[in-house]
Write an enzyme that holds these catalytic residues in place. Structure first.
Site, mmCIF file in Angstrom:
data_model
loop_
_atom_site.group_PDB
_atom_site.id
_atom_site.type_symbol
_atom_site.label_atom_id
_atom_site.label_comp_id
_atom_site.label_asym_id
_atom_site.label_seq_id
_atom_site.Cartn_x
_atom_site.Cartn_y
_atom_site.Cartn_z
ATOM 1 N N SER A 68 0.787 -1.243 0.000
ATOM 2 C CA SER A 68 0.000 0.000 0.000
ATOM 3 C C SER A 68 0.814 1.285 0.000
ATOM 4 C CB SER A 68 -0.980 0.011 1.177
ATOM 5 O OG SER A 68 -2.036 -0.876 0.925
ATOM 6 N N THR A 69 2.120 1.195 0.090
ATOM 7 C CA THR A 69 2.914 2.396 -0.159
ATOM 8 C C THR A 69 2.634 2.903 -1.577
ATOM 9 O OG1 THR A 69 4.601 1.766 1.447
ATOM 10 C CG2 THR A 69 5.280 3.301 -0.269
#
Length: 364
Positions: A68-69
């Site tokens: 999710s970065t």
């Protein structure tokens, strides 16, 4: 002490020490750390191995799935379009994607999607991991479903869906997929080795993520970390969870935001365009994460759950531990990307230690 390669301004020696300590105690297999100040690199380091069996060293150009970065890259694309006047963050999603208005979603605004308050935290009809690789299948299913709550009233982390929702809006506006738009408008101008949809030519550089032993398949679709080992995952544009890069490339991109829209001679946003990040979308307990969160426009904001020294700072991270912190007050960007996943979705002591060491070097 573990061997750390790369460059590190001695002022930030504690950052290098923190990475070495993680490798020494076995908390890391391989990892990279980057710190950018005023848009310029002051730390660009890496160490350890790119594989679980420790046969391949982590190299300067090793990349991995950042989970999710990736969301910070997708959010930045939306902010760029908003700054150009092509996207109204306060307009209904259906203004750009008419089919999306079905099932009572005409009140879902773009900002609701960026702030995880749209009421679409997952798909309600069963989908498979393979469906994630088909853009039309994934987005059409979201267009059909009803929100699970009144949009804008509460947050429920949109772990996978946010990327398809934002990405489809970007596609409708620009005629380009999110991966293409990001590559052409963000990564290429900055020379950043980050990819939403990875070309086969880069496969040999990928360090497969190493799942935490406690992880089991969960959710809709039932996703395991091992799914990211496949060529199908790497090729697909999964803009909330499928980006590939390393700490350097994450920091290269996000340092633009830290610098008020520009870094290293490249301007992607106006200073005013950057300030949209701090428009608070929600402050309270997140229905999916189960902890209090503060969301701005596509990024997390400082809160008791995630404390940061300065108010004009934002962050997000990836499943298993990767993280990026962007601080506009001191023009600082700190990124940490690794292959050994820890338990949970909100980071762990490894990334926190890196961020704290960077701030300590600034006297913060």
């Amino acid at each position: 002490m573990a061997t750390i390669d790369g460059t590190c301004d001695e002022r930030f020696g504690a950052v290098r020490d923190a990475l070495a300590a993680g490798l020494d105690r076995g908390a890391e297999t391989g990892a990279s750390v980057a710190v950018y100040l005023d848009g310029e690199p002051v730390v660009d380091i890496w160490g350890g191995h790119a594989d679980a069996s420790a046969t391949r060293p982590w190299e300067q150009d090793t990349i991995t799935n950042t989970w999710s970065t990736t969301k910070t890259m997708t959010a930045l694309c939306a902010l760029i379009l908003a700054d150009q006047g092509l996207l109204d963050l306060h307009a209904p999603v259906a203004d750009y994607w008419p089919e999306f208005s079905a099932a009572g979603k005409e009140r879902v605004l773009v900002r609701h999607v960026l702030g995880h308050t749209a009421g679409l935290p997952s798909w309600t009809e069963p989908i498979s991991v393979a469906d994630l690789y088909d853009w039309e299948t994934a987005t059409a299913a979201l267009a059909r479903q009803a929100p699970l709550w009144e949009p804008g009233t509460m947050s429920g982390y949109h772990g996978l869906t946010q990327g398809y929702l934002v990405g489809e809006v970007i596609r409708r506006i620009t005629g380009r997929t999110i991966g293409t738009f990001f590559r052409e408008e963000v990564a290429a101008p900055l020379g950043a080795d980050f990819h939403i949809g990875l070309a086969e030519e880069h496969d040999h550089r990928v360090a497969p993520v190493i799942p935490h032993e406690s992880h089991r398949a969960a959710g809709n679709p039932p996703l395991t970390a091992e799914a990211s080992w496949t060529a199908e995952w790497r090729r697909a544009e999964i803009p909330a969870a499928g980006g590939h890069g390393n700490a350097r490339s994450v920091a290269q991109v996000q340092s633009v935001l830290a610098g008020g829209g520009a870094a290293r001679g490249v301007r992607l946003l106006s200073e005013a365009g950057c300030e949209a990040v701090f428009e608070e979308q929600f402050d309270g307990e997140d229905l999916v994460l189960g902890v209090p969160m503060r969301f701005g426009m596509g990024y997390g904001l400082p809160s008791p759950t995630v404390s940061l020294p300065n108010p004009r700072s934002c962050f997000w991270g990836g499943w298993g531990g990767s993280v990026v912190v962007v601080d506009l007050d001191v023009r600082l960007t700190v990124a940490y990307v690794m292959n050994r996943m820890a338990q949970g979705t909100l980071g762990d002591e490894r990334g926190v230690g890196i961020v704290m060491a960077a701030y300590a070097a600034l006297g913060g």
